[in-house]
Design a protein around this motif. Structure first.
Motif, PDB file in Angstrom:
ATOM      1  N   VAL A   1      28.014  91.555 -73.543  1.00 28.75           N
ATOM      2  CA  VAL A   1      28.464  90.318 -72.921  1.00 28.75           C
ATOM      3  C   VAL A   1      29.011  90.606 -71.528  1.00 28.75           C
ATOM      4  CG1 VAL A   1      30.178  88.444 -73.086  1.00 28.75           C
ATOM      5  CG2 VAL A   1      28.960  89.211 -75.136  1.00 28.75           C
ATOM      6  N   LEU A   2      28.624  89.772 -70.576  1.00 30.71           N
ATOM      7  CA  LEU A   2      29.132  89.876 -69.212  1.00 30.71           C
ATOM      8  C   LEU A   2      30.457  89.134 -69.102  1.00 30.71           C
ATOM      9  CD1 LEU A   2      28.718  90.640 -66.185  1.00 30.71           C
ATOM     10  CD2 LEU A   2      27.643  88.378 -65.929  1.00 30.71           C
ATOM     11  N   LEU A   3      31.476  89.824 -68.582  1.00 32.95           N
ATOM     12  CA  LEU A   3      32.761  89.185 -68.281  1.00 32.95           C
ATOM     13  C   LEU A   3      33.048  89.327 -66.798  1.00 32.95           C
ATOM     14  CD1 LEU A   3      35.106  90.202 -71.236  1.00 32.95           C
ATOM     15  CD2 LEU A   3      33.823  88.075 -70.922  1.00 32.95           C
ATOM     16  N   LEU A   4      33.736  88.324 -66.262  1.00 31.06           N
ATOM     17  CA  LEU A   4      34.103  88.270 -64.852  1.00 31.06           C
ATOM     18  C   LEU A   4      35.625  88.194 -64.741  1.00 31.06           C
ATOM     19  CD1 LEU A   4      31.520  85.499 -63.884  1.00 31.06           C
ATOM     20  CD2 LEU A   4      31.213  87.977 -63.724  1.00 31.06           C
ATOM     21  N   GLU A   5      36.183  88.907 -63.769  1.00 23.00           N
ATOM     22  CA  GLU A   5      37.633  88.878 -63.545  1.00 23.00           C
ATOM     23  C   GLU A   5      37.945  87.827 -62.485  1.00 23.00           C
ATOM     24  OE1 GLU A   5      41.281  91.971 -62.604  1.00 23.00           O
ATOM     25  OE2 GLU A   5      39.262  92.472 -61.913  1.00 23.00           O
ATOM     26  N   ARG A   6      38.819  86.906 -62.814  1.00 22.75           N
ATOM     27  CA  ARG A   6      39.159  85.799 -61.915  1.00 22.75           C
ATOM     28  C   ARG A   6      39.861  86.301 -60.656  1.00 22.75           C
ATOM     29  NH1 ARG A   6      39.298  80.358 -64.255  1.00 22.75           N
ATOM     30  NH2 ARG A   6      40.388  79.858 -62.337  1.00 22.75           N
ATOM     31  N   ALA A   7      39.457  85.785 -59.512  1.00 23.74           N
ATOM     32  CA  ALA A   7      40.108  86.157 -58.249  1.00 23.74           C
ATOM     33  C   ALA A   7      41.500  85.547 -58.145  1.00 23.74           C
ATOM     34  CB  ALA A   7      39.249  85.711 -57.062  1.00 23.74           C
ATOM     35  N   ASP A   8      41.688  84.332 -58.692  1.00 20.35           N
ATOM     36  CA  ASP A   8      43.000  83.686 -58.592  1.00 20.35           C
ATOM     37  C   ASP A   8      43.974  84.149 -59.673  1.00 20.35           C
ATOM     38  OD1 ASP A   8      41.946  82.370 -60.807  1.00 20.35           O
ATOM     39  OD2 ASP A   8      42.135  80.359 -59.959  1.00 20.35           O
ATOM     40  N   SER A   9      43.509  84.971 -60.591  1.00 17.79           N
ATOM     41  CA  SER A   9      44.362  85.502 -61.663  1.00 17.79           C
ATOM     42  C   SER A   9      43.866  86.890 -62.055  1.00 17.79           C
ATOM     43  CB  SER A   9      44.332  84.582 -62.886  1.00 17.79           C
ATOM     44  OG  SER A   9      44.825  83.308 -62.577  1.00 17.79           O
ATOM     45  N   PRO A  10      44.114  87.900 -61.221  1.00 16.72           N
ATOM     46  CA  PRO A  10      43.655  89.245 -61.568  1.00 16.72           C
ATOM     47  C   PRO A  10      44.116  89.643 -62.969  1.00 16.72           C
ATOM     48  CG  PRO A  10      44.462  89.195 -59.319  1.00 16.72           C
ATOM     49  CD  PRO A  10      44.814  87.856 -59.938  1.00 16.72           C
ATOM     50  N   GLY A  11      43.213  90.273 -63.701  1.00 13.52           N
ATOM     51  CA  GLY A  11      43.493  90.642 -65.083  1.00 13.52           C
ATOM     52  C   GLY A  11      43.022  89.604 -66.087  1.00 13.52           C
ATOM     53  N   PHE A  12      42.640  88.411 -65.624  1.00 12.62           N
ATOM     54  CA  PHE A  12      42.112  87.373 -66.506  1.00 12.62           C
ATOM     55  C   PHE A  12      40.591  87.491 -66.492  1.00 12.62           C
ATOM     56  CE2 PHE A  12      45.507  83.816 -66.870  1.00 12.62           C
ATOM     57  CZ  PHE A  12      46.520  84.756 -66.961  1.00 12.62           C
ATOM     58  N   TRP A  13      40.027  87.813 -67.644  1.00 14.73           N
ATOM     59  CA  TRP A  13      38.577  87.996 -67.786  1.00 14.73           C
ATOM     60  C   TRP A  13      37.987  86.809 -68.523  1.00 14.73           C
ATOM     61  CZ3 TRP A  13      35.933  92.005 -65.602  1.00 14.73           C
ATOM     62  CH2 TRP A  13      36.712  93.033 -65.054  1.00 14.73           C
TER      63      TRP A  13
ATOM     64  N   PRO B   1      32.931  85.910 -54.162  1.00 14.57           N
ATOM     65  CA  PRO B   1      34.206  86.593 -53.948  1.00 14.57           C
ATOM     66  C   PRO B   1      35.438  85.698 -54.024  1.00 14.57           C
ATOM     67  CG  PRO B   1      32.825  86.690 -51.960  1.00 14.57           C
ATOM     68  CD  PRO B   1      32.020  86.044 -53.043  1.00 14.57           C
ATOM     69  N   ARG B   2      35.289  84.413 -53.735  1.00 16.50           N
ATOM     70  CA  ARG B   2      36.445  83.514 -53.859  1.00 16.50           C
ATOM     71  C   ARG B   2      36.771  83.228 -55.315  1.00 16.50           C
ATOM     72  NH1 ARG B   2      35.352  78.359 -50.969  1.00 16.50           N
ATOM     73  NH2 ARG B   2      37.451  77.912 -51.648  1.00 16.50           N
ATOM     74  N   GLU B   3      35.820  83.506 -56.228  1.00 18.20           N
ATOM     75  CA  GLU B   3      36.028  83.197 -57.643  1.00 18.20           C
ATOM     76  C   GLU B   3      36.312  84.419 -58.507  1.00 18.20           C
ATOM     77  OE1 GLU B   3      33.860  80.139 -59.658  1.00 18.20           O
ATOM     78  OE2 GLU B   3      32.764  79.662 -57.831  1.00 18.20           O
ATOM     79  N   HIS B   4      35.638  85.553 -58.196  1.00 16.47           N
ATOM     80  CA  HIS B   4      35.755  86.713 -59.085  1.00 16.47           C
ATOM     81  C   HIS B   4      35.902  88.011 -58.314  1.00 16.47           C
ATOM     82  CE1 HIS B   4      33.704  83.648 -61.587  1.00 16.47           C
ATOM     83  NE2 HIS B   4      34.700  83.989 -62.369  1.00 16.47           N
ATOM     84  N   LEU B   5      36.666  88.923 -58.900  1.00 15.22           N
ATOM     85  CA  LEU B   5      36.925  90.226 -58.276  1.00 15.22           C
ATOM     86  C   LEU B   5      35.979  91.309 -58.769  1.00 15.22           C
ATOM     87  CD1 LEU B   5      40.819  90.269 -58.599  1.00 15.22           C
ATOM     88  CD2 LEU B   5      39.445  89.696 -56.572  1.00 15.22           C
ATOM     89  N   SER B   6      35.677  91.288 -60.058  1.00 14.61           N
ATOM     90  CA  SER B   6      34.831  92.328 -60.627  1.00 14.61           C
ATOM     91  C   SER B   6      34.162  91.815 -61.892  1.00 14.61           C
ATOM     92  CB  SER B   6      35.639  93.602 -60.902  1.00 14.61           C
ATOM     93  OG  SER B   6      36.699  93.328 -61.785  1.00 14.61           O
ATOM     94  N   TRP B   7      33.309  92.653 -62.449  1.00 12.06           N
ATOM     95  CA  TRP B   7      32.537  92.289 -63.633  1.00 12.06           C
ATOM     96  C   TRP B   7      32.401  93.519 -64.523  1.00 12.06           C
ATOM     97  CZ3 TRP B   7      28.195  95.226 -64.248  1.00 12.06           C
ATOM     98  CH2 TRP B   7      27.725  95.897 -63.115  1.00 12.06           C
ATOM     99  N   LEU B   8      32.081  93.260 -65.778  1.00  9.80           N
ATOM    100  CA  LEU B   8      31.750  94.346 -66.698  1.00  9.80           C
ATOM    101  C   LEU B   8      30.963  93.795 -67.867  1.00  9.80           C
ATOM    102  CD1 LEU B   8      33.971  93.940 -69.196  1.00  9.80           C
ATOM    103  CD2 LEU B   8      35.427  95.146 -67.616  1.00  9.80           C
ATOM    104  N   TRP B   9      30.163  94.679 -68.457  1.00  7.26           N
ATOM    105  CA  TRP B   9      29.418  94.368 -69.678  1.00  7.26           C
ATOM    106  C   TRP B   9      30.105  95.100 -70.818  1.00  7.26           C
ATOM    107  CZ3 TRP B   9      25.362  91.030 -70.108  1.00  7.26           C
ATOM    108  CH2 TRP B   9      24.709  90.648 -68.937  1.00  7.26           C
TER     109      TRP B   9
END
Length: 156
Positions: A24-36, A118-126
């Motif tokens: 599953v792909l998860l994205l880290e929120r730019a406005d809330s780092p640590g929120f995937w 970039p305004r929405e997400h900082l990073s991603w992971l599977w």
């Protein structure tokens, strides 16, 4: 295209992007780092069908085309109604406190590299589906990921 409404429409989509082996792909929120989270987003117009919202949000947030060969978007026919987090209520019209979220799955042929907004997400992971569920900050997102084995269409 008409201008965006002054307030967010309290109807959104959640798209669990996954591979045939349930990564599953998860994205880290730019406005809330640590929120995937999975791909999420509100309708742009009241008359925008949820499937169109899902396709648009997937493209905006990941660069993926939900209609590309090998991709399969599926409507899980689930809707979550939940209280909008107080920190985000200012985005909605006064008095709006609840949102309806339509759940979709998007199977990709492999774990692809997304192009993030970039305004929405900082990073991603599977991650494997059960680990992804544990990482989601939203209870409705975690529950959707836990439903993945039930809703994932068989590979062709």
């Amino acid at each position: 295209m008409p201008p965006a409404p002054p307030y967010k429409i309290p109807e959104s989509v959640l798209v669990v992007i996954h591979t045939p082996d349930l990564q599953v792909l998860l994205l880290e929120r730019a406005d809330s780092p640590g929120f995937w989270q999975s791909v999420t987003g509100s309708k742009d117009r009241a008359d925008e069908p949820p499937a169109a919202t899902a396709r648009r949000e997937v493209r905006e947030e990941t660069g993926f085309d939900a209609d590309a060969p090998g991709a399969l978007l599926s409507d899980w026919r689930l809707a979550n109604v939940y209280d909008i987090y107080p920190r985000w209520r200012h985005r909605y019209a006064p008095g709006v406190t609840r949102n309806t979220e339509h759940v979709f799955g998007l199977r990709l042929p492999a774990a692809l590299v997304p192009t993030l907004a970039p305004r929405e997400h900082l990073s991603w992971l599977w991650l494997p589906w059960h680990e992804a569920a544990d990482r989601c900050f939203s209870p409705s997102n975690a529950e959707a990921v836990l439903q993945l084995p039930r809703f994932s269409p068989p590979s062709r």
